[in-house]
Design an enzyme around this catalytic site. Structure first.
Site, PDB file in Angstrom:
ATOM      1  N   SER A   1       0.827  -1.211   0.000  1.00  0.00           N
ATOM      2  CA  SER A   1       0.000   0.000   0.000  1.00  0.00           C
ATOM      3  C   SER A   1       0.855   1.253   0.000  1.00  0.00           C
ATOM      4  O   SER A   1       1.976   1.265   0.545  1.00  0.00           O
ATOM      5  CB  SER A   1      -0.905   0.002   1.243  1.00  0.00           C
ATOM      6  OG  SER A   1      -1.529   1.254   1.404  1.00  0.00           O
TER       7      SER A   1
ATOM      8  N   TYR B   1      -2.346  -0.094  10.076  1.00  0.00           N
ATOM      9  CA  TYR B   1      -2.528  -0.704   8.759  1.00  0.00           C
ATOM     10  C   TYR B   1      -1.239  -0.595   7.943  1.00  0.00           C
ATOM     11  O   TYR B   1      -0.774  -1.574   7.360  1.00  0.00           O
ATOM     12  CB  TYR B   1      -3.680  -0.018   8.025  1.00  0.00           C
ATOM     13  CG  TYR B   1      -3.800  -0.423   6.575  1.00  0.00           C
ATOM     14  CD1 TYR B   1      -4.237  -1.694   6.219  1.00  0.00           C
ATOM     15  CD2 TYR B   1      -3.465   0.468   5.556  1.00  0.00           C
ATOM     16  CE1 TYR B   1      -4.335  -2.081   4.893  1.00  0.00           C
ATOM     17  CE2 TYR B   1      -3.559   0.092   4.225  1.00  0.00           C
ATOM     18  CZ  TYR B   1      -4.003  -1.174   3.893  1.00  0.00           C
ATOM     19  OH  TYR B   1      -4.085  -1.555   2.580  1.00  0.00           O
TER      20      TYR B   1
END
Length: 343
Positions: A131, A156
């Site tokens: 990501s 995350y």
């Protein structure tokens, strides 16, 4: 050749399965169908894939959590997949602040289980979704794979950074070709309801206020889903190789002496959030109600991908303009939520 796609009921996983099935490929889909967002949307994606595949042997779906190592091993043993693309993960930056245990289980333990299966069953190629969030507190843009990513600002992001480190270890120890793809703000039809494009569209149609954080001073490298899928497909056809020019005294973070590569996969054209909303307003034909507020914890002001490395590797150049992408997205949104009544 058989593909195994984890997160098959997710946004990117669904589109990847759809592309592969439309090309006649054999695909195994895995997803735990969790309720982080609308389960009906996930099930409708799977229903679409079932209807797309007329040959039952080309499509098999299993509702399995990556935490369940025994079930994973059974699927690997029975189907002998050769290309594994791991798109399963607990998503969401803000959700990770209040629910860290879910991220530890899914994004780290589950990721380790899928790597263990790859090791045991001698697969040909392994790809996984990282990501843009790994760039964390970095302010130097565009984000380049050679930049330091040791300062994530959300759990995350930390889980995605850990994936990259664990994957490199497996590649080094067991010579597994592994490619990590740092995805940048993917949008398009069948998108995630928790992401800005879907939230903005829903709010505009329903004429309720959009919460615009950092008082609108945000930029995102919005990347249309078909461009992302094209990049994934091309990387799946070109397994990572060792970098024989790798300098141990000045290590390159994106390559290795192992068959391991890290690439950004974005549009390389950051868009102001306010501009994105303006395009939505024009295409929908309704003015948004805007509620401006401060930056949220774990968020970043700008994402901007330098895609020169992936362009050199697979000749990746996004083809979809922002206006065209949003037009297709809104056409789908109206069809799915208004005409089909959410099936």
């Amino acid at each position: 050749m058989t593909y195994l796609i984890t997160g098959a009921a997710g946004f990117v996983g669904f589109h990847l399965c759809k592309r592969l099935l439309s090309e006649g490929k054999k695909v195994i889909g895995i997803d735990n169908l969790n309720d982080y967002y609308d389960v009906k949307l996930k099930k409708n994606r799977i229903k679409f894939l079932e209807e797309l595949s007329s040959d039952i042997e080309n499509w098999n779906f299993f509702e399995v959590d990556l935490i369940d190592k025994l079930k994973l091993e059974k699927i690997f043993n029975n189907y002998k997949p050769s290309i594994i693309i791991n798109l399963a993960a607990q998503a969401g930056v803000r959700y990770s602040i209040d629910n860290p245990e879910i991220y530890l289980n899914s994004n780290i333990i589950g990721f380790g289980n899928i790597l263990e299966c790859c090791r045991k069953y001698s697969i040909e190629n392994f790809l996984f979704a990282s990501s843009s969030s790994v760039y964390g507190a970095n302010t130097l843009v565009p984000f380049n794979e050679d930049h330091n990513v040791d300062h994530p600002v959300s759990l995350y992001a930390a889980s995605k950074k850990s994936n990259e480190i664990i994957a490199h270890s497996y590649s080094h120890l067991f010579k597994i070709p592994i490619t990590g793809l740092r995805l940048f703000t993917v949008y398009g039809p069948w998108g995630r309801p928790d992401m800005a494009p879907m939230i903005f569209a829903k709010s505009i149609f329903e004429k309720v206020a959009i919460n615009i954080f950092n008082y609108g001073k945000m930029k995102r490298d919005f990347t249309y889903i078909d461009d992302v899928i094209e990049g994934i497909i091309r990387c799946s056809n070109k397994p990572a190789t060792p970098d024989y020019e790798f300098d141990r005294s000045k290590p390159n973070p994106s390559t290795s002496l192992a068959p391991f590569r890290i690439f950004n996969l974005g549009n390389s054209e950051p868009i102001q959030i306010m501009k994105f909303i303006e395009v939505l307003e024009d295409i929908i034909g309704i003015k948004a109600i805007k509620n401006f507020s401060e930056m949220q914890p774990g968020d970043v002001e700008t994402t901007y991908a330098d895609c020169s490395k992936v362009n050199d590797w697979i000749d990746f150049i996004p083809q979809t303009s922002l206006i065209k992408g949003i037009e297709i997205f809104i056409d789908w949104y109206k069809d799915y939520y208004f005409e089909k009544k959410n099936i």
